[in-house]
Design an enzyme around this catalytic site. Structure first.
Site, short mmCIF file in Angstrom:
data_model
loop_
_atom_site.label_atom_id
_atom_site.label_comp_id
_atom_site.label_asym_id
_atom_site.label_seq_id
_atom_site.Cartn_x
_atom_site.Cartn_y
_atom_site.Cartn_z
N GLU A 45 6.26 -1.81 -5.58
CA GLU A 45 5.50 -1.12 -4.52
C GLU A 45 5.53 0.39 -4.73
O GLU A 45 6.22 0.91 -5.62
CB GLU A 45 6.06 -1.52 -3.16
CG GLU A 45 5.91 -3.02 -2.91
CD GLU A 45 6.37 -3.47 -1.55
OE1 GLU A 45 7.08 -2.71 -0.84
OE2 GLU A 45 6.02 -4.61 -1.18
N GLU A 56 2.62 -11.33 -10.08
CA GLU A 56 1.78 -12.07 -11.03
C GLU A 56 1.10 -11.11 -12.00
O GLU A 56 0.99 -11.41 -13.20
CB GLU A 56 0.70 -12.87 -10.28
CG GLU A 56 1.24 -13.96 -9.37
CD GLU A 56 1.48 -13.48 -7.95
OE1 GLU A 56 1.86 -12.30 -7.75
OE2 GLU A 56 1.29 -14.28 -7.02
N CYS A 89 -1.63 -14.37 -3.83
CA CYS A 89 -2.64 -13.73 -2.97
C CYS A 89 -4.02 -13.89 -3.62
O CYS A 89 -4.14 -14.30 -4.78
CB CYS A 89 -2.29 -12.26 -2.76
SG CYS A 89 -2.60 -11.22 -4.20
N1 THU Z 1 2.91 -9.96 -3.46
C1 THU Z 1 3.00 -10.41 -4.75
O1 THU Z 1 3.73 -9.82 -5.57
N2 THU Z 1 2.29 -11.49 -5.10
C2 THU Z 1 1.50 -12.21 -4.24
O2 THU Z 1 0.81 -13.12 -4.67
C3 THU Z 1 1.55 -11.93 -2.81
C4 THU Z 1 2.07 -10.58 -2.46
C5 THU Z 1 3.66 -8.76 -3.07
C6 THU Z 1 2.81 -7.57 -2.79
C7 THU Z 1 3.70 -6.76 -1.87
O3 THU Z 1 4.58 -5.97 -2.67
C8 THU Z 1 4.52 -7.80 -1.14
O4 THU Z 1 4.37 -9.01 -1.88
C9 THU Z 1 4.08 -8.05 0.29
O5 THU Z 1 2.73 -8.34 0.37
#
Ligand code: THU
Length: 131
Positions: A45, A56, A89
């Protein structure tokens, strides 16, 4: 072929390295490519929130960097103790789609030790791709 259990353990292990001070939602992803090799990634982040990267995306970048062409399997472990199986996501479904085929398996990991298996067609039906 790397066993599901080993792939899942790799996703959980790399999740430990996630940098997620804003969401506190750690995610790890582990890929087996067409050559049977393992690639991993975690979410990273940023204080400028939209610049954060998903696990991913990091695992796919690792695969491409090493010359991998196709995702045979990808395991996603997210949000330890917070949700059930962590499915990718929407953006990551499209990222996976780029390197998937009809045999690609997506494993959404549940922290109880269980997982659910999906095809990319199930997660992203009628997807956009270039010829
Ligand atoms: N996140 C992922 O790394 N992969 C996903 O498929 C869903 C969300 C992360 C993004 C963010 O850093 C945290 O999860 C919360 O959304």
């Amino acid at each position: 072929m790397i066993a599901n259990r080993k792939l899942i353990d790799a996703a959980k292990e790399v999740r430990e390295n996630a940098y997620c001070p804003y969401s506190n939602f750690a995610v790890g992803a582990a890929i087996v490519d067409e050559q049977g090799r393992l690639h991993v990634g975690c979410n990273v982040e940023n204080a400028a929130y939209p610049l954060g990267n998903c696990a991913e995306a990091a695992a796919i970048a690792d695969m491409v960097r090493e010359g991998g062409k196709r995702i045979v399997k990808i395991a996603v472990a997210g949000g330890a103790g917070r949700i059930g199986p962590c499915t990718p996501c929407g953006g990551c479904r499209q990222r996976i789609r780029e390197f998937a085929d009809g045999n690609t398996t997506i494993l959404a990991i549940d922290d109880s030790g269980d997982w659910q298996e999906y095809s990319i067609e199930t997660l992203l039906p009628a997807s956009f791709h270039l010829p």
